[in-house]
Design an enzyme around this catalytic site. Structure first.
Site, PDB file in Angstrom:
ATOM      1  N   LYS A  13      -0.306  54.982  13.595  1.00 55.17           N
ATOM      2  CA  LYS A  13       1.028  54.364  13.642  1.00 55.17           C
ATOM      3  C   LYS A  13       1.459  53.886  12.260  1.00 55.17           C
ATOM      4  O   LYS A  13       2.580  54.121  11.832  1.00 55.17           O
ATOM      5  CB  LYS A  13       1.045  53.152  14.600  1.00 55.17           C
ATOM      6  CG  LYS A  13       0.688  53.471  16.026  1.00 55.17           C
ATOM      7  CD  LYS A  13       0.717  52.213  16.897  1.00 55.17           C
ATOM      8  CE  LYS A  13      -0.250  51.132  16.468  1.00 55.17           C
ATOM      9  NZ  LYS A  13      -1.665  51.492  16.606  1.00 55.17           N
ATOM     10  N   ARG A  88       3.391  45.039  21.981  1.00 52.32           N
ATOM     11  CA  ARG A  88       2.081  45.453  22.472  1.00 52.32           C
ATOM     12  C   ARG A  88       1.864  45.013  23.917  1.00 52.32           C
ATOM     13  O   ARG A  88       0.804  45.281  24.472  1.00 52.32           O
ATOM     14  CB  ARG A  88       1.005  44.798  21.609  1.00 52.32           C
ATOM     15  CG  ARG A  88       0.365  45.736  20.586  1.00 52.32           C
ATOM     16  CD  ARG A  88      -0.686  44.929  19.871  1.00 52.32           C
ATOM     17  NE  ARG A  88      -1.672  45.696  19.213  1.00 52.32           N
ATOM     18  CZ  ARG A  88      -1.644  46.044  17.935  1.00 52.32           C
ATOM     19  NH1 ARG A  88      -0.591  45.764  17.192  1.00 52.32           N
ATOM     20  NH2 ARG A  88      -2.652  46.688  17.395  1.00 52.32           N
ATOM     21  N   ARG A 127     -11.682  53.956   8.136  1.00 51.79           N
ATOM     22  CA  ARG A 127     -10.462  53.359   7.567  1.00 51.79           C
ATOM     23  C   ARG A 127     -10.832  52.350   6.492  1.00 51.79           C
ATOM     24  O   ARG A 127     -11.728  51.541   6.654  1.00 51.79           O
ATOM     25  CB  ARG A 127      -9.636  52.680   8.662  1.00 51.79           C
ATOM     26  CG  ARG A 127      -8.490  51.840   8.082  1.00 51.79           C
ATOM     27  CD  ARG A 127      -7.361  51.634   9.039  1.00 51.79           C
ATOM     28  NE  ARG A 127      -7.696  50.800  10.175  1.00 51.79           N
ATOM     29  CZ  ARG A 127      -6.824  50.503  11.149  1.00 51.79           C
ATOM     30  NH1 ARG A 127      -5.579  50.988  11.100  1.00 51.79           N
ATOM     31  NH2 ARG A 127      -7.185  49.747  12.155  1.00 51.79           N
ATOM     32  N   ARG A 160     -11.916  46.559   7.415  1.00 55.55           N
ATOM     33  CA  ARG A 160     -11.457  45.358   8.124  1.00 55.55           C
ATOM     34  C   ARG A 160     -12.530  44.893   9.099  1.00 55.55           C
ATOM     35  O   ARG A 160     -13.176  45.709   9.734  1.00 55.55           O
ATOM     36  CB  ARG A 160     -10.168  45.667   8.892  1.00 55.55           C
ATOM     37  CG  ARG A 160      -8.918  45.554   8.039  1.00 55.55           C
ATOM     38  CD  ARG A 160      -7.707  46.168   8.684  1.00 55.55           C
ATOM     39  NE  ARG A 160      -7.555  45.892  10.109  1.00 55.55           N
ATOM     40  CZ  ARG A 160      -6.579  46.402  10.856  1.00 55.55           C
ATOM     41  NH1 ARG A 160      -5.672  47.204  10.313  1.00 55.55           N
ATOM     42  NH2 ARG A 160      -6.514  46.126  12.135  1.00 55.55           N
ATOM     43  N   ARG A 171     -10.806  46.534  21.362  1.00 53.67           N
ATOM     44  CA  ARG A 171      -9.385  46.758  21.095  1.00 53.67           C
ATOM     45  C   ARG A 171      -8.852  47.924  21.933  1.00 53.67           C
ATOM     46  O   ARG A 171      -7.709  47.903  22.376  1.00 53.67           O
ATOM     47  CB  ARG A 171      -9.158  47.003  19.602  1.00 53.67           C
ATOM     48  CG  ARG A 171      -9.395  45.733  18.785  1.00 53.67           C
ATOM     49  CD  ARG A 171      -9.516  46.018  17.324  1.00 53.67           C
ATOM     50  NE  ARG A 171      -8.288  46.531  16.749  1.00 53.67           N
ATOM     51  CZ  ARG A 171      -8.225  47.146  15.572  1.00 53.67           C
ATOM     52  NH1 ARG A 171      -9.314  47.328  14.864  1.00 53.67           N
ATOM     53  NH2 ARG A 171      -7.082  47.553  15.114  1.00 53.67           N
TER      54      ARG A 171
HETATM   55  P1  ADP Z   1      -2.849  52.492  13.217  1.00 52.78           P
HETATM   56  O1  ADP Z   1      -1.772  51.845  12.402  1.00 52.78           O
HETATM   57  O2  ADP Z   1      -2.336  53.208  14.434  1.00 52.78           O
HETATM   58  O3  ADP Z   1      -3.952  51.557  13.548  1.00 52.78           O
HETATM   59  P2  ADP Z   1      -3.554  53.918  10.742  1.00 52.78           P
HETATM   60  O4  ADP Z   1      -2.258  54.523  10.297  1.00 52.78           O
HETATM   61  O5  ADP Z   1      -4.039  52.736  10.008  1.00 52.78           O
HETATM   62  O6  ADP Z   1      -3.510  53.650  12.340  1.00 52.78           O
HETATM   63  O7  ADP Z   1      -4.670  55.074  10.725  1.00 52.78           O
HETATM   64  C1  ADP Z   1      -6.022  54.814  11.103  1.00 52.78           C
HETATM   65  C2  ADP Z   1      -6.975  55.566  10.167  1.00 52.78           C
HETATM   66  O8  ADP Z   1      -6.853  56.983  10.352  1.00 52.78           O
HETATM   67  C3  ADP Z   1      -6.687  55.321   8.678  1.00 52.78           C
HETATM   68  O9  ADP Z   1      -7.906  55.334   7.978  1.00 52.78           O
HETATM   69  C4  ADP Z   1      -5.811  56.505   8.281  1.00 52.78           C
HETATM   70  O10 ADP Z   1      -5.934  56.806   6.895  1.00 52.78           O
HETATM   71  C5  ADP Z   1      -6.373  57.626   9.156  1.00 52.78           C
HETATM   72  N1  ADP Z   1      -5.356  58.578   9.613  1.00 52.78           N
HETATM   73  C6  ADP Z   1      -4.049  58.352   9.885  1.00 52.78           C
HETATM   74  N2  ADP Z   1      -3.421  59.475  10.318  1.00 52.78           N
HETATM   75  C7  ADP Z   1      -4.387  60.452  10.347  1.00 52.78           C
HETATM   76  C8  ADP Z   1      -4.390  61.842  10.725  1.00 52.78           C
HETATM   77  N3  ADP Z   1      -3.285  62.448  11.182  1.00 52.78           N
HETATM   78  N4  ADP Z   1      -5.561  62.506  10.621  1.00 52.78           N
HETATM   79  C9  ADP Z   1      -6.685  61.886  10.205  1.00 52.78           C
HETATM   80  N5  ADP Z   1      -6.753  60.594   9.819  1.00 52.78           N
HETATM   81  C10 ADP Z   1      -5.618  59.870   9.899  1.00 52.78           C
HETATM   82  P1  ADP Z   2      -3.958  48.601  14.330  1.00 48.65           P
HETATM   83  O1  ADP Z   2      -2.909  49.096  13.374  1.00 48.65           O
HETATM   84  O2  ADP Z   2      -5.311  49.107  13.981  1.00 48.65           O
HETATM   85  O3  ADP Z   2      -3.613  48.838  15.771  1.00 48.65           O
HETATM   86  P2  ADP Z   2      -2.838  46.027  13.776  1.00 48.65           P
HETATM   87  O4  ADP Z   2      -2.865  45.780  12.328  1.00 48.65           O
HETATM   88  O5  ADP Z   2      -1.575  46.508  14.380  1.00 48.65           O
HETATM   89  O6  ADP Z   2      -4.022  47.034  14.133  1.00 48.65           O
HETATM   90  O7  ADP Z   2      -3.282  44.728  14.581  1.00 48.65           O
HETATM   91  C1  ADP Z   2      -4.463  44.045  14.265  1.00 48.65           C
HETATM   92  C2  ADP Z   2      -4.614  42.877  15.209  1.00 48.65           C
HETATM   93  O8  ADP Z   2      -3.504  41.965  15.029  1.00 48.65           O
HETATM   94  C3  ADP Z   2      -4.596  43.222  16.687  1.00 48.65           C
HETATM   95  O9  ADP Z   2      -5.877  43.623  17.171  1.00 48.65           O
HETATM   96  C4  ADP Z   2      -4.121  41.890  17.307  1.00 48.65           C
HETATM   97  O10 ADP Z   2      -5.172  40.945  17.350  1.00 48.65           O
HETATM   98  C5  ADP Z   2      -3.113  41.401  16.274  1.00 48.65           C
HETATM   99  N1  ADP Z   2      -1.740  41.861  16.597  1.00 48.65           N
HETATM  100  C6  ADP Z   2      -0.960  42.694  15.854  1.00 48.65           C
HETATM  101  N2  ADP Z   2       0.225  42.918  16.448  1.00 48.65           N
HETATM  102  C7  ADP Z   2       0.196  42.215  17.622  1.00 48.65           C
HETATM  103  C8  ADP Z   2       1.107  42.058  18.700  1.00 48.65           C
HETATM  104  N3  ADP Z   2       2.317  42.667  18.736  1.00 48.65           N
HETATM  105  N4  ADP Z   2       0.732  41.255  19.737  1.00 48.65           N
HETATM  106  C9  ADP Z   2      -0.445  40.620  19.736  1.00 48.65           C
HETATM  107  N5  ADP Z   2      -1.366  40.748  18.767  1.00 48.65           N
HETATM  108  C10 ADP Z   2      -1.052  41.539  17.708  1.00 48.65           C
END
Ligand code: ADP
Ligand code: ADP
Ligand code: ZN
Length: 213
Positions: A13, A88, A127, A160, A171
């Site tokens: 995302k 979320r 990541r 992280r 999660r």
């Molecule tokens: P989210 O915001 O949904 O948690 P991220 O954008 O941070 O996800 O992506 C999670 C991990 O996967 C990061 O290390 C990112 O660099 C990697 N990643 C993102 N998109 C892709 C893809 N299409 N293929 C492989 N790895 C990806």
């Molecule tokens: P990812 O991109 O890997 O899904 P985020 O950076 O979006 O992770 O979120 C990390 C953490 O921050 C979540 O596991 C949660 O604890 C908190 N968080 C982020 N956005 C929200 C939300 N909209 N509602 C509740 N908790 C949130």
């Protein structure tokens, strides 16, 4: 243009939201980034959020909604935004709808980035994040130019705390219970679009631009 990114933690995302923000010239609003910035600065909000984040749990709706509504009320969000990590839960989505409704506005697109659970744990362990500027890398798929160093700002990259395998499994559980119902919620509004998140990130982005036009 107001866009929501849906998908499991690690689905990509954030990666896609940054690309959308650049191409369509709208701010990228990530509640996770806002919380992490507060933790880094030692604010009261950060300390409260950290308790939940470390366990892989969601920060309570009340707190999260307040932060998000404050952010989207800022001037730069007048032209639209891409929300990454919010909403979320169904209550968060309802509050957002209600707030937008008051100004005669609405979410235009909900983009669901689909990645099966099997792929997620592996992705997360690779990541690497820059807590300074919010840039994200992957040791295999998206390596920085210099190992362990952010290309954008030169600061050190970290795994992280909540990306460790055990927390990732929590999660994912939380995602399936609390966040996945949003897929039906936005489907019912007729604005849901799903893309295959297992593809190369540029191919995922191509699928998204096809949808956004
Ligand atoms: P989210 O915001 O949904 O948690 P991220 O954008 O941070 O996800 O992506 C999670 C991990 O996967 C990061 O290390 C990112 O660099 C990697 N990643 C993102 N998109 C892709 C893809 N299409 N293929 C492989 N790895 C990806
Ligand atoms: P990812 O991109 O890997 O899904 P985020 O950076 O979006 O992770 O979120 C990390 C953490 O921050 C979540 O596991 C949660 O604890 C908190 N968080 C982020 N956005 C929200 C939300 N909209 N509602 C509740 N908790 C949130
Ligand atoms: Zn950086």
């Amino acid at each position: 243009m107001k866009i929501i990114m849906l998908g499991a933690p690690g689905a990509g995302k954030g990666t896609q939201a940054k690309m959308i923000a650049e191409k369509y010239d709208v701010p990228h609003v990530s509640t996770g980034d806002i919380f992490r910035a507060n933790i880094k600065n030692g604010t009261e909000l950060g300390m409260e959020a950290k308790k939940y984040m470390d366990e892989g749990l969601l920060v309570p709706d009340e707190l999260t909604v307040r932060i998000l509504l404050d952010r989207v009320a800022q001037e730069d969000c007048r032209k639209g935004y891409v929300l990454d990590g919010f909403p979320r839960t169904i209550p968060q989505a309802e509050v957002l709808d209600e707030a937008l409704g008051k100004t005669g506005s609405k979410i235009d697109y909900a983009i669901n980035v689909e990645v099966p659970d099997e792929n997620i744990v592996k992705r997360m362990s690779g990541r690497r994040a820059c807590l300074s500027c919010g840039a994200t890398y992957h040791v295999e798929h998206v390596p920085p130019q210099k190992e362990g160093i952010c290309d954008v700002c030169g600061k050190e990259l970290v795994l992280r705390d909540d990306d460790k395998a055990e927390t990732v499994r929590n999660r994912l559980d939380v995602y399936h219970k609390q966040t996945q119902p949003l897929i039906d919620f936005y489907q019912a509004k007729g604005i849901l679009h799903s893309v295959d998140g297992t593809a190369d990130m540029n191919d995922v982005f191509a699928a998204i631009t096809e949808i956004l036009g």
